[in-house]
Design a protein around this motif. Structure first.
Motif, PDB file in Angstrom:
ATOM      1  N   PRO A  35     -46.365  34.780  31.039  1.00 43.51           N
ATOM      2  CA  PRO A  35     -46.268  35.104  29.610  1.00 43.51           C
ATOM      3  C   PRO A  35     -44.902  35.630  29.179  1.00 43.51           C
ATOM      4  O   PRO A  35     -44.469  35.392  28.052  1.00 43.51           O
ATOM      5  N   GLU A  36     -44.191  36.310  30.068  1.00 45.91           N
ATOM      6  CA  GLU A  36     -42.899  36.882  29.705  1.00 45.91           C
ATOM      7  C   GLU A  36     -41.734  35.891  29.849  1.00 45.91           C
ATOM      8  O   GLU A  36     -40.602  36.192  29.464  1.00 45.91           O
ATOM      9  N   THR A  37     -41.985  34.708  30.379  1.00 46.37           N
ATOM     10  CA  THR A  37     -40.947  33.690  30.504  1.00 46.37           C
ATOM     11  C   THR A  37     -40.439  33.322  29.114  1.00 46.37           C
ATOM     12  O   THR A  37     -41.222  33.191  28.177  1.00 46.37           O
ATOM     13  N   THR A  38     -39.124  33.168  28.967  1.00 46.75           N
ATOM     14  CA  THR A  38     -38.589  32.841  27.640  1.00 46.75           C
ATOM     15  C   THR A  38     -38.885  31.387  27.280  1.00 46.75           C
ATOM     16  O   THR A  38     -39.067  30.532  28.146  1.00 46.75           O
ATOM     17  N   VAL A  39     -38.911  31.136  25.986  1.00 41.68           N
ATOM     18  CA  VAL A  39     -39.127  29.779  25.482  1.00 41.68           C
ATOM     19  C   VAL A  39     -38.038  28.851  26.009  1.00 41.68           C
ATOM     20  O   VAL A  39     -38.319  27.716  26.416  1.00 41.68           O
ATOM     21  N   GLN A  40     -36.803  29.322  26.042  1.00 37.33           N
ATOM     22  CA  GLN A  40     -35.719  28.486  26.538  1.00 37.33           C
ATOM     23  C   GLN A  40     -35.946  28.079  27.989  1.00 37.33           C
ATOM     24  O   GLN A  40     -35.750  26.911  28.355  1.00 37.33           O
ATOM     25  N   ASP A  41     -36.372  29.018  28.831  1.00 30.42           N
ATOM     26  CA  ASP A  41     -36.624  28.695  30.236  1.00 30.42           C
ATOM     27  C   ASP A  41     -37.763  27.689  30.385  1.00 30.42           C
ATOM     28  O   ASP A  41     -37.701  26.782  31.228  1.00 30.42           O
ATOM     29  N   ASP A  97     -45.403  23.212  20.447  1.00 33.58           N
ATOM     30  CA  ASP A  97     -45.372  24.662  20.228  1.00 33.58           C
ATOM     31  C   ASP A  97     -43.931  25.156  20.126  1.00 33.58           C
ATOM     32  O   ASP A  97     -43.604  25.986  19.274  1.00 33.58           O
ATOM     33  N   VAL A  98     -43.070  24.658  21.002  1.00 35.78           N
ATOM     34  CA  VAL A  98     -41.660  25.065  20.994  1.00 35.78           C
ATOM     35  C   VAL A  98     -41.026  24.726  19.654  1.00 35.78           C
ATOM     36  O   VAL A  98     -40.343  25.560  19.046  1.00 35.78           O
ATOM     37  N   VAL A  99     -41.273  23.528  19.174  1.00 35.59           N
ATOM     38  CA  VAL A  99     -40.662  23.092  17.909  1.00 35.59           C
ATOM     39  C   VAL A  99     -41.250  23.841  16.715  1.00 35.59           C
ATOM     40  O   VAL A  99     -40.508  24.400  15.895  1.00 35.59           O
ATOM     41  N   ASN A 122     -37.257  29.849  13.184  1.00 34.42           N
ATOM     42  CA  ASN A 122     -35.978  30.535  13.416  1.00 34.42           C
ATOM     43  C   ASN A 122     -36.067  31.659  14.442  1.00 34.42           C
ATOM     44  O   ASN A 122     -35.380  32.669  14.330  1.00 34.42           O
ATOM     45  N   LYS A 123     -36.909  31.479  15.461  1.00 31.75           N
ATOM     46  CA  LYS A 123     -36.984  32.464  16.540  1.00 31.75           C
ATOM     47  C   LYS A 123     -35.919  32.122  17.572  1.00 31.75           C
ATOM     48  O   LYS A 123     -35.544  30.967  17.737  1.00 31.75           O
ATOM     49  N   ASP A 124     -35.466  33.113  18.288  1.00 28.25           N
ATOM     50  CA  ASP A 124     -34.441  32.929  19.301  1.00 28.25           C
ATOM     51  C   ASP A 124     -35.089  32.529  20.628  1.00 28.25           C
ATOM     52  O   ASP A 124     -35.687  33.362  21.315  1.00 28.25           O
ATOM     53  N   ALA A 125     -34.969  31.268  20.983  1.00 36.06           N
ATOM     54  CA  ALA A 125     -35.595  30.742  22.201  1.00 36.06           C
ATOM     55  C   ALA A 125     -35.094  31.435  23.462  1.00 36.06           C
ATOM     56  O   ALA A 125     -35.786  31.458  24.474  1.00 36.06           O
ATOM     57  N   LYS A 126     -33.902  32.027  23.384  1.00 38.28           N
ATOM     58  CA  LYS A 126     -33.343  32.703  24.557  1.00 38.28           C
ATOM     59  C   LYS A 126     -34.047  34.029  24.851  1.00 38.28           C
ATOM     60  O   LYS A 126     -33.991  34.516  25.974  1.00 38.28           O
ATOM     61  N   THR A 127     -34.679  34.618  23.834  1.00 38.57           N
ATOM     62  CA  THR A 127     -35.290  35.937  24.022  1.00 38.57           C
ATOM     63  C   THR A 127     -36.794  35.968  23.779  1.00 38.57           C
ATOM     64  O   THR A 127     -37.465  36.879  24.272  1.00 38.57           O
ATOM     65  N   VAL A 128     -37.319  35.025  23.039  1.00 37.24           N
ATOM     66  CA  VAL A 128     -38.748  35.037  22.700  1.00 37.24           C
ATOM     67  C   VAL A 128     -39.576  34.633  23.925  1.00 37.24           C
ATOM     68  O   VAL A 128     -39.324  33.582  24.528  1.00 37.24           O
ATOM     69  N   PRO A 129     -40.562  35.466  24.292  1.00 38.31           N
ATOM     70  CA  PRO A 129     -41.428  35.087  25.412  1.00 38.31           C
ATOM     71  C   PRO A 129     -42.435  34.019  24.972  1.00 38.31           C
ATOM     72  O   PRO A 129     -42.831  33.970  23.806  1.00 38.31           O
ATOM     73  N   VAL A 130     -42.846  33.191  25.911  1.00 43.34           N
ATOM     74  CA  VAL A 130     -43.787  32.125  25.565  1.00 43.34           C
ATOM     75  C   VAL A 130     -45.117  32.677  25.074  1.00 43.34           C
ATOM     76  O   VAL A 130     -45.837  32.005  24.347  1.00 43.34           O
TER      77      VAL A 130
END
Length: 148
Positions: free
Chosen positions: A16-22, A52-54, A61-69
């Motif tokens: 759950p804590e993995t970032t969207v970018q990862d 979901d990502v899109v 406008n969420k930051d994919a580098k920091t937002v957890p999945v």
């Protein structure tokens, strides 16, 4: 035919804590459109799709580098047990309009995934069944066409 006969057993998952970018990078690197999300005990808690990502990250406008999945994952899950008949899984796919479902053990732990692609290459699944599932998921069946 049982689900375990044609499901994919080698399933990567995110926490759950993995970032969207990862997670997006994992999807790209593994040529897949979804990743199950599991807790530390490998219990399924959600699923993240490319959609979901899109829609829940980029479009908001969420930051994919920091937002957890955990903030964007789908939590209404259609799952199946590896020992269920494949017909049960295909019904769930049609009912949920999903192209893939996580396969979980009775204790809720992720065992694998079942996708339309898995069904289409399985010698145990007819092309008619795969075609029916695609029609149902896409809303291409005659019932939906008449509703338009």
């Amino acid at each position: 035919m049982k689900i375990r006969e044609c499901m994919c057993n080698e399933t990567i998952f995110a926490k759950p804590e993995t970032t969207v970018q990862d997670v997006a990078k994992q999807m790209k690197d593994n040529h897949i459109g979804c990743i199950p999300v599991c807790d530390n005990n490998k219990k399924l808690v959600g699923i993240v799709t490319d959609r979901d990502v899109v829609l829940r990250c980029i479009a908001c406008n969420k930051d994919a580098k920091t937002v957890p999945v955990s903030e964007i994952m789908t939590t209404k899950l259609y799952t199946a047990d590896p020992d269920e008949d494949i017909e049960n899984a295909t019904e769930k796919m049609c009912d949920g309009n999903v192209k893939r479902i996580p396969i979980v053990e009775p204790n809720g732990c992720l065992k694998g995934m079942l996708t339309i692609s898995d069904l289409s290459v399985s010698p145990l699944c007819s092309t008619e069944t795969v075609g029916y599932i695609v029609e149902e998921i896409c809303g291409c069946n005659s019932k939906n066409k008449n509703a338009e």
